[in-house]
Design a protein around this motif. Structure first.
Motif, PDB file in Angstrom:
ATOM      1  N   ALA A  65       0.817  -1.211   0.000  1.00 32.31           N
ATOM      2  CA  ALA A  65       0.000   0.000   0.000  1.00 32.31           C
ATOM      3  C   ALA A  65       0.847   1.256   0.000  1.00 32.31           C
ATOM      4  O   ALA A  65       0.369   2.333  -0.375  1.00 32.31           O
ATOM      5  N   GLY A  66       2.111   1.144   0.432  1.00 32.26           N
ATOM      6  CA  GLY A  66       2.965   2.314   0.505  1.00 32.26           C
ATOM      7  C   GLY A  66       3.896   2.491  -0.672  1.00 32.26           C
ATOM      8  O   GLY A  66       4.705   3.419  -0.677  1.00 32.26           O
ATOM      9  N   THR A  67       3.787   1.639  -1.704  1.00 33.14           N
ATOM     10  CA  THR A  67       4.643   1.793  -2.878  1.00 33.14           C
ATOM     11  C   THR A  67       4.158   2.957  -3.726  1.00 33.14           C
ATOM     12  O   THR A  67       2.961   3.251  -3.797  1.00 33.14           O
ATOM     13  N   ARG A  68       5.093   3.584  -4.396  1.00 36.59           N
ATOM     14  CA  ARG A  68       4.767   4.791  -5.156  1.00 36.59           C
ATOM     15  C   ARG A  68       3.760   4.513  -6.272  1.00 36.59           C
ATOM     16  O   ARG A  68       2.802   5.262  -6.458  1.00 36.59           O
ATOM     17  N   ALA A  69       3.973   3.430  -7.030  1.00 35.08           N
ATOM     18  CA  ALA A  69       3.082   3.134  -8.157  1.00 35.08           C
ATOM     19  C   ALA A  69       1.661   2.879  -7.679  1.00 35.08           C
ATOM     20  O   ALA A  69       0.688   3.354  -8.284  1.00 35.08           O
ATOM     21  N   SER A  70       1.515   2.132  -6.588  1.00 32.74           N
ATOM     22  CA  SER A  70       0.182   1.835  -6.076  1.00 32.74           C
ATOM     23  C   SER A  70      -0.503   3.084  -5.544  1.00 32.74           C
ATOM     24  O   SER A  70      -1.697   3.295  -5.755  1.00 32.74           O
ATOM     25  N   VAL A  71       0.257   3.934  -4.848  1.00 31.68           N
ATOM     26  CA  VAL A  71      -0.320   5.173  -4.319  1.00 31.68           C
ATOM     27  C   VAL A  71      -0.756   6.080  -5.456  1.00 31.68           C
ATOM     28  O   VAL A  71      -1.840   6.686  -5.413  1.00 31.68           O
ATOM     29  N   ALA A  72       0.061   6.202  -6.502  1.00 33.74           N
ATOM     30  CA  ALA A  72      -0.306   7.046  -7.646  1.00 33.74           C
ATOM     31  C   ALA A  72      -1.550   6.516  -8.336  1.00 33.74           C
ATOM     32  O   ALA A  72      -2.430   7.285  -8.746  1.00 33.74           O
ATOM     33  N   ARG A  73      -1.668   5.185  -8.451  1.00 38.91           N
ATOM     34  CA  ARG A  73      -2.852   4.598  -9.076  1.00 38.91           C
ATOM     35  C   ARG A  73      -4.098   4.859  -8.245  1.00 38.91           C
ATOM     36  O   ARG A  73      -5.164   5.181  -8.779  1.00 38.91           O
ATOM     37  N   ALA A  74      -3.977   4.753  -6.932  1.00 40.08           N
ATOM     38  CA  ALA A  74      -5.123   5.013  -6.060  1.00 40.08           C
ATOM     39  C   ALA A  74      -5.519   6.485  -6.100  1.00 40.08           C
ATOM     40  O   ALA A  74      -6.715   6.821  -6.070  1.00 40.08           O
ATOM     41  N   ALA A  75      -4.534   7.388  -6.187  1.00 44.94           N
ATOM     42  CA  ALA A  75      -4.835   8.826  -6.196  1.00 44.94           C
ATOM     43  C   ALA A  75      -5.566   9.247  -7.457  1.00 44.94           C
ATOM     44  O   ALA A  75      -6.257  10.272  -7.466  1.00 44.94           O
ATOM     45  N   GLU A  76      -5.459   8.465  -8.534  1.00 42.21           N
ATOM     46  CA  GLU A  76      -6.158   8.797  -9.773  1.00 42.21           C
ATOM     47  C   GLU A  76      -7.676   8.759  -9.593  1.00 42.21           C
ATOM     48  O   GLU A  76      -8.400   9.412 -10.330  1.00 42.21           O
ATOM     49  N   GLY A  77      -8.148   7.989  -8.619  1.00 46.07           N
ATOM     50  CA  GLY A  77      -9.585   7.899  -8.398  1.00 46.07           C
ATOM     51  C   GLY A  77     -10.130   8.889  -7.392  1.00 46.07           C
ATOM     52  O   GLY A  77     -11.335   8.878  -7.111  1.00 46.07           O
ATOM     53  N   LEU A  78      -9.283   9.758  -6.836  1.00 42.54           N
ATOM     54  CA  LEU A  78      -9.727  10.724  -5.835  1.00 42.54           C
ATOM     55  C   LEU A  78     -10.265  11.980  -6.501  1.00 42.54           C
ATOM     56  O   LEU A  78      -9.750  12.428  -7.527  1.00 42.54           O
ATOM     57  N   ASP A  79     -11.289  12.576  -5.895  1.00 49.40           N
ATOM     58  CA  ASP A  79     -11.845  13.809  -6.450  1.00 49.40           C
ATOM     59  C   ASP A  79     -11.016  15.007  -6.010  1.00 49.40           C
ATOM     60  O   ASP A  79     -10.060  14.896  -5.231  1.00 49.40           O
ATOM     61  N   THR A  80     -11.393  16.170  -6.515  1.00 47.03           N
ATOM     62  CA  THR A  80     -10.608  17.382  -6.282  1.00 47.03           C
ATOM     63  C   THR A  80     -10.518  17.731  -4.801  1.00 47.03           C
ATOM     64  O   THR A  80      -9.447  18.106  -4.295  1.00 47.03           O
ATOM     65  N   PHE A  81     -11.625  17.594  -4.083  1.00 48.69           N
ATOM     66  CA  PHE A  81     -11.609  17.963  -2.670  1.00 48.69           C
ATOM     67  C   PHE A  81     -10.732  17.001  -1.869  1.00 48.69           C
ATOM     68  O   PHE A  81      -9.936  17.427  -1.019  1.00 48.69           O
ATOM     69  N   THR A  82     -10.871  15.713  -2.104  1.00 47.87           N
ATOM     70  CA  THR A  82     -10.060  14.734  -1.374  1.00 47.87           C
ATOM     71  C   THR A  82      -8.583  14.920  -1.688  1.00 47.87           C
ATOM     72  O   THR A  82      -7.729  14.789  -0.792  1.00 47.87           O
ATOM     73  N   LEU A  83      -8.260  15.247  -2.938  1.00 49.20           N
ATOM     74  CA  LEU A  83      -6.872  15.528  -3.282  1.00 49.20           C
ATOM     75  C   LEU A  83      -6.372  16.788  -2.574  1.00 49.20           C
ATOM     76  O   LEU A  83      -5.205  16.868  -2.170  1.00 49.20           O
ATOM     77  N   ALA A  84      -7.272  17.775  -2.405  1.00 47.58           N
ATOM     78  CA  ALA A  84      -6.881  18.988  -1.691  1.00 47.58           C
ATOM     79  C   ALA A  84      -6.567  18.672  -0.228  1.00 47.58           C
ATOM     80  O   ALA A  84      -5.617  19.213   0.349  1.00 47.58           O
ATOM     81  N   VAL A  85      -7.353  17.781   0.369  1.00 46.29           N
ATOM     82  CA  VAL A  85      -7.077  17.361   1.745  1.00 46.29           C
ATOM     83  C   VAL A  85      -5.753  16.592   1.800  1.00 46.29           C
ATOM     84  O   VAL A  85      -4.943  16.778   2.710  1.00 46.29           O
ATOM     85  N   LEU A  86      -5.525  15.729   0.811  1.00 45.35           N
ATOM     86  CA  LEU A  86      -4.259  14.990   0.745  1.00 45.35           C
ATOM     87  C   LEU A  86      -3.086  15.962   0.624  1.00 45.35           C
ATOM     88  O   LEU A  86      -2.058  15.806   1.314  1.00 45.35           O
ATOM     89  N   ASP A  87      -3.227  16.966  -0.238  1.00 41.82           N
ATOM     90  CA  ASP A  87      -2.154  17.948  -0.395  1.00 41.82           C
ATOM     91  C   ASP A  87      -1.936  18.747   0.887  1.00 41.82           C
ATOM     92  O   ASP A  87      -0.802  19.068   1.254  1.00 41.82           O
ATOM     93  N   ALA A  88      -3.041  19.079   1.570  1.00 46.22           N
ATOM     94  CA  ALA A  88      -2.919  19.828   2.824  1.00 46.22           C
ATOM     95  C   ALA A  88      -2.206  18.995   3.889  1.00 46.22           C
ATOM     96  O   ALA A  88      -1.394  19.521   4.663  1.00 46.22           O
ATOM     97  N   LEU A  89      -2.480  17.690   3.917  1.00 49.08           N
ATOM     98  CA  LEU A  89      -1.790  16.813   4.871  1.00 49.08           C
ATOM     99  C   LEU A  89      -0.302  16.725   4.532  1.00 49.08           C
ATOM    100  O   LEU A  89       0.550  16.709   5.433  1.00 49.08           O
TER     101      LEU A  89
END
Length: 768
Positions: A65-89
Motif C-alpha cells: 500500500a505504501g509503494t509509489r506506483a500503487s499510491v499514484a494509481r489510487a490517487a487517480e480515483g480521488l476527487d478534487t476535494f479529497t486531493l486537496a485534503v491529501l495535499d494539505a496533509l
C-alpha cells in the motif's frame, strides 16, 4: 538499511553519535491489524492491485500500500476535494509525523472528516482525527510540489501577506495568480539579481523586491507557500462539485429516439458490409484506412467522415470486418458478417453496442494529427488506447447515476464534473473523450436526448442479451405496407417487415432514410429485380397488395416496358452462350463493336458463344444498351451476381475491462482470512523449525513433526508456497496426515484445511 526500516515505524533523527528513534503510537501495520475484516475487504475492493498476488499477511499489505506506483494509481480515483485534503496533509508533513485534522482547510469539519475517511478507507492515510498519518510515498506520488505550493519563505513568517498583495499592480497580480494556480516555479530572464523596489522595472523584479517571489537561480523564481495560500483563498469554492444542469424527458421518448438512431446505424453498417464485399477497402502501408476509402464511404452513405470512422471501428470491434493476409492487404467482411446480417435488428444493435463498450480504441482520434503532424488513420494502431473502455464506462456511469429520463444540458458541464471527480485521470484528451463518448453513444442509441436509454441501462447493468430484449421493445413494430407516390417514390412510414424490406430493396433504391424511408423506383432497379428472378406479375402484385395508395399508371407502364425488353436475350455457360428467338437481335449483337472484345462467335442464327465468363458478358452487353438475362439449365432466370468476398476470422470475445469487473465478495473475504492466518503465524512463538531444504533435515523430519503434533493435539507453524507461488505462513492444528496431504483446523475456527506436504518449506511446533 536499518534506518530506512526505522523510518517506517517512527520519527528518525540524529543526536550526536547516536541515532534516536521515537516510535509513533500506531504504525500502518498495527492500524491495519486493528481493522475489522469488512474494512480490509473494502480496501482490497478499492485497490485491487494490492490483492495480486495474495498478500501473506497485513505486513505485506501495508508494504504494498505504501509503494509509489500503487499510491499514484489510487490517487487517480480521488476527487478534487479529497486531493486537496491529501495535499494539505502533505503540506503539514503528515507523511513524516501524525498531524491533527482540525483546521487543515477552511471548510466544514464534516467534509474534512469525510475526505479523511476516504483516504483511510484506501489506506493512503491512517490514524484518528487527532493524529492522522500518510504513507511516505504520497509525497512522491503527489509530485515535486504537493498541492501546487512552493517552499515556505522565512521572510514572510508572521507577515500579513494579504496586505502585501493588496499593494501590487495588475501585471504583478497576473504573474502571482498564474504561479499560484499552476506550478509555483517559473523561468525568467529577470531573476539575475534582486533590485530595490525603486529600481525594479518588470513585474518579476518588483515581486522579488517585495519578497513575494523567491529567487532560485539566475533564471528561476519560486512563489512562496504563504503567498500561494493567500492567493488561493477563493479555492474553497472550487472544492465544491460543479453543478450539472439537466433536462427531464419521458423515458419512453428517450427510448423511441434511441431506437430511431439505432435503425440508422444498422442501415449504415449493412451498407458498409455490402460495399466492402464488392469493393474492399485497401490497407495503407502504415496500417489503417486511407483518406480515399473514408471519403468513398462518406459519399456512398451520405455521412460525415467522423461517422464513417466510427462505423469502420465498430465493424472491426465487432469482428464484422478483418484485414486480409495477402500481398496487398484489404479490409473485407468476415464470416461473422453474414450471421450479423441474418440476426434481428435488436440483436444486431446489441452486438455493435457491446463491441463499442469494450473497444480498446478511440475512434474520435481518426482524422486528427499527432504531435509530429502525422495523420491518425482509422483502423490503425495509432487509435489504440487500452484505457478507452474504462474512460467510456466512467462517462456512461455518470449519466446512469441520474434518474431515468434525465439528460444533461451540456457535454462541457459533464466534462467539468468528471474532471472534478478525477482530476488526475484522462490526460490531455480527458475532456475530448467525454465529448466523443457522448457523440458515439448517441449514434448507437445508448444515449438519447442527453440521457441513458433503457436499452443502454440494460447494457451497462445486465449485459448484451438483456439490452437486446429491451431494444426490441423500444423499436417500433414492423409495418406491412408502404405508400407509392406519383413521382415513382415509395414511402415506408416506419420499419418494414424484414421480408417486405428485402422485396422493396430489390425493386427500388433508398433515396433517404430516417423515421420514414423513401425509396425510388427506376428502370435500373426494376431490371435488378427481374435479374434475380422476379417477374412483371410479381412486381405488380407486390405494389397492389402492399401499397396503401393507388398505383400510379406510370409505374405500371415502366414495369411492363422493362419486363417486355428484359430477358429477350438469354445467356448460358458453355463456356458462355447467348441465345434469342429473334435472329435479327442476335445479328445486331454480333455486329456490335462489343462483340469483338467479348469474343462472341455465331454458331446458329439464334445462338452466340464466348470463352469468357457469362457474368462478364452480361455486364458488357448491359453497358452497351442491351438487356440480357441469365438462365439455368431449365431456362429459368437466375441471379449470377457475386455474394461478396469473405475472410474467415474468430469472433472477439466481448468482455468487460478488468477495472470494471465487480470484485467477488467471497474471494475478498478469503484473502482477508488468509492474511489473518498469516498474522497469527507471524506472531506465534515456535520451536526450532525443521525444513526439507535445511542441512540434515528432510521431508521425513517434517512429517515426523506433524505426526507428533497430531498425537499431542499441538499447534504447528507451517511455512509453505501456495498455489499462486507466494510464500505464506499458517498455524494449524493437524488432525490427519496421509496421501501427501496434511489436514487440520485453524485455531480460531472450525474450517478444515488441506495442505499438500510437498509445498511445505518449514514447520515448527507452536509454544503456548
Amino acid at each position: 538499511m536499518f534506518a530506512n526500516r526505522f523510518r517506517e515505524y517512527g520519527d528518525y533523527r540524529k543526536a550526536g553519535p547516536y541515532t534516536v528513534v521515537r516510535v509513533s503510537s500506531t504504525t500502518l501495520t498495527d492500524w491495519l491489524r486493528a481493522r475489522d475484516d469488512e474494512a480490509l475487504a473494502e480496501v482490497l475492493r478499492l485497490r485491487p492491485d494490492l490483492a495480486t498476488p495474495r498478500p501473506a499477511d497485513t505486513t505485506v499489505l501495508a508494504t504494498r500500500a505504501g509503494t509509489r506506483a500503487s499510491v499514484a494509481r489510487a490517487a487517480e480515483g480521488l476527487d478534487t476535494f479529497t486531493l486537496a485534503v491529501l495535499d494539505a496533509l502533505l503540506t503539514a508533513g503528515a507523511d513524516r509525523q501524525p498531524v491533527p485534522l482540525d483546521g487543515l482547510l477552511d471548510v466544514p469539519p464534516e467534509r474534512l472528516r469525510e475526505a479523511a475517511d476516504t483516504l483511510r478507507g484506501m489506506i493512503l492515510a491512517w490514524g484518528d482525527d487527532d493524529g492522522i498519518s500518510l504513507v511516505p510515498a504520497a509525497r512522491e506520488a503527489g509530485g515535486l510540489y504537493p498541492g501546487g505550493l512552493g517552499r515556505s519563505s522565512p521572510s514572510l513568517t508572521d507577515v500579513d501577506v494579504s496586505v502585501l498583495l493588496a499593494e501590487i499592480e495588475d501585471d504583478e497580480r497576473k504573474v502571482v495568480t498564474a504561479l499560484a494556480h499552476g506550478q509555483p516555479v517559473g523561468r525568467t530572464k529577470d531573476a539575475a539579481e534582486i533590485l530595490p523596489l525603486a529600481d525594479a522595472r518588470t513585474p518579476i523584479q518588483r515581486l522579488l523586491a517585495r519578497g513575494l517571489l523567491v529567487r532560485v537561480d539566475a533564471q528561476t523564481v519560486e512563489l512562496p507557500r504563504e503567498v500561494g495560500l493567500a492567493v488561493r483563498r477563493e479555492r474553497v469554492g472550487a472544492l465544491t462539485e460543479p453543478t450539472l444542469h439537466t433536462t427531464a424527458h419521458k423515458q419512453s421518448t428517450v427510448d423511441a429516439t434511441a431506437a430511431s438512431e439505432t435503425l440508422e446505424v444498422l442501415r449504415h453498417m449493412e451498407a458498409l458490409i455490402h460495399m466492402w464485399s464488392d469493393d474492399p477497402a485497401t490497407t495503407l502501408k502504415s496500417g489503417g484506412l486511407g483518406v480515399r476509402d473514408v471519403r468513398r464511404l462518406t459519399k456512398a452513405l451520405d455521412i460525415s467522415e467522423r461517422q464513417a470512422t466510427l462505423l469502420a471501428e465498430l465493424a472491426f470491434g465487432a469482428s464484422l470486418i478483418a484485414e486480409t493476409d495477402t500481398v496487398i492487404p484489404e479490409w473485407i467482411p468476415t464470416n461473422h458478417a453474414d450471421l450479423w446480417l441474418a440476426a434481428s435488428p435488436a440483436n444486431r444493435w446489441a452486438t455493435l453496442a457491446a463491441a463499442w463498450l469494450d473497444l480498446p480504441r478511440l475512434p474520435g482520434l481518426g482524422g486528427l494529427r499527432d504531435g509530429k503532424d502525422k495523420l491518425l488513420a482509422p483502423l490503425s494502431e495509432d487509435l489504440r488506447r487500452p484505457v478507452a473502455p474504462l474512460e467510456r464506462l466512467r462517462v456512461l456511469t455518470a449519466l446512469a447515476d441520474l434518474k431515468p429520463g434525465t439528460g444533461i444540458a451540456s457535454p462541457d458541464e459533464l466534462a467539468a464534473l468528471l474532471a472534478w471527480r478525477a482530476p488526475r485521470r484522462g490526460g490531455r484528451l480527458r475532456d475530448e473523450i467525454v465529448r466523443w463518448t457522448l457523440t458515439e453513444a448517441s449514434a448507437l442509441g445508448i444515449v438519447a436526448l442527453g440521457a441513458v436509454s433503457g436499452p443502454g441501462r440494460a447494457l451497462l447493468d445486465e449485459g448484451a442479451a438483456a439490452a437486446a430484449k429491451r431494444m426490441a421493445e423500444a423499436m417500433p413494430e414492423p409495418i406491412d405496407h408502404f405508400l407509392v407516390q406519383a413521382d415513382l417514390t415509395v414511402v415506408a412510414p416506419g420499419v418494414l417487415e424484414p421480408h417486405l424490406a428485402a422485396q422493396v430493396g430489390e425493386v427500388a433504391d433508398v433515396e433517404s432514410a430516417g423515421s420514414a424511408t423513401v425509396y425510388r423506383v427506376s428502370e435500373t432497379s426494376i431490371r435488378r429485380a427481374l435479374d434475380v428472378g422476379r417477374t412483371a406479375s410479381d412486381l405488380h402484385e407486390l405494389f397492389r397488395l402492399r401499397s396503401r395508395t393507388p398505383i400510379p399508371q406510370s409505374l405500371t407502364y415502366l414495369i411492363d416496358d422493362v419486363a417486355r425488353r428484359h430477358g429477350r436475350l438469354r445467356g448460358g455457360a458453355a463456356t458462355s452462350f447467348l441465345r434469342c428467338d429473334d435472329p435479327a437481335l442476335v445479328a445486331e449483337v454480333a455486329a456490335h463493336p462489343v462483340a469483338a472484345s467479348l469474343r462472341l462467335r455465331r454458331i446458329a442464327p439464334t445462338v452466340l458463344i464466348s470463352p469468357l465468363p457469362l457474368l462478364e458478358i452480361l455486364d458488357e452487353l448491359r453497358a452497351a444498351g442491351f438487356a440480357p438475362a441469365a438462365e439455368d439449365v431449365d431456362g429459368q432466370v437466375v441471379d449470377l451476381r457475386p455474394t461478396g468476398r469473405r475472410v474467415q476470422t474468430a469472433a472477439r470475445a466481448l468482455r468487460r475491462p478488468a477495472g470494471t469487473r465487480v470484485a467477488d465478495p467471497e474471494q475478498l473475504a478469503e484473502i482477508v482470512r488468509s492474511m489473518r492466518a498469516g498474522d497469527r503465524a507471524a506472531e506465534s512463538r515456535r520451536s526450532r523449525p525443521v525444513s526439507p531444504s535445511s542441512g540434515g533435515a528432510n521431508l521425513a523430519e517434517v512429517m515426523a513433526l506433524l505426526k507428533t503434533a497430531i498425537q499431542d493435539g499441538s499447534k504447528v507453524w507451517i511455512g509453505m508456497v501456495d498455489g499462486h507461488g507466494s510464500a505464506v505462513q499458517r498455524v494449524l492444528i493437524p488432525v490427519r496426515l496421509g496421501g501427501g496431504v496434511v489436514e487440520g483446523h485453524d485455531p480460531t475456527g472450525d474450517d478444515l484445511h488441506r495442505l499438500p506436504v510437498h509445498r511445505i518449506t518449514s514447520a515448527a511446533l507452536v509454544e503456548e
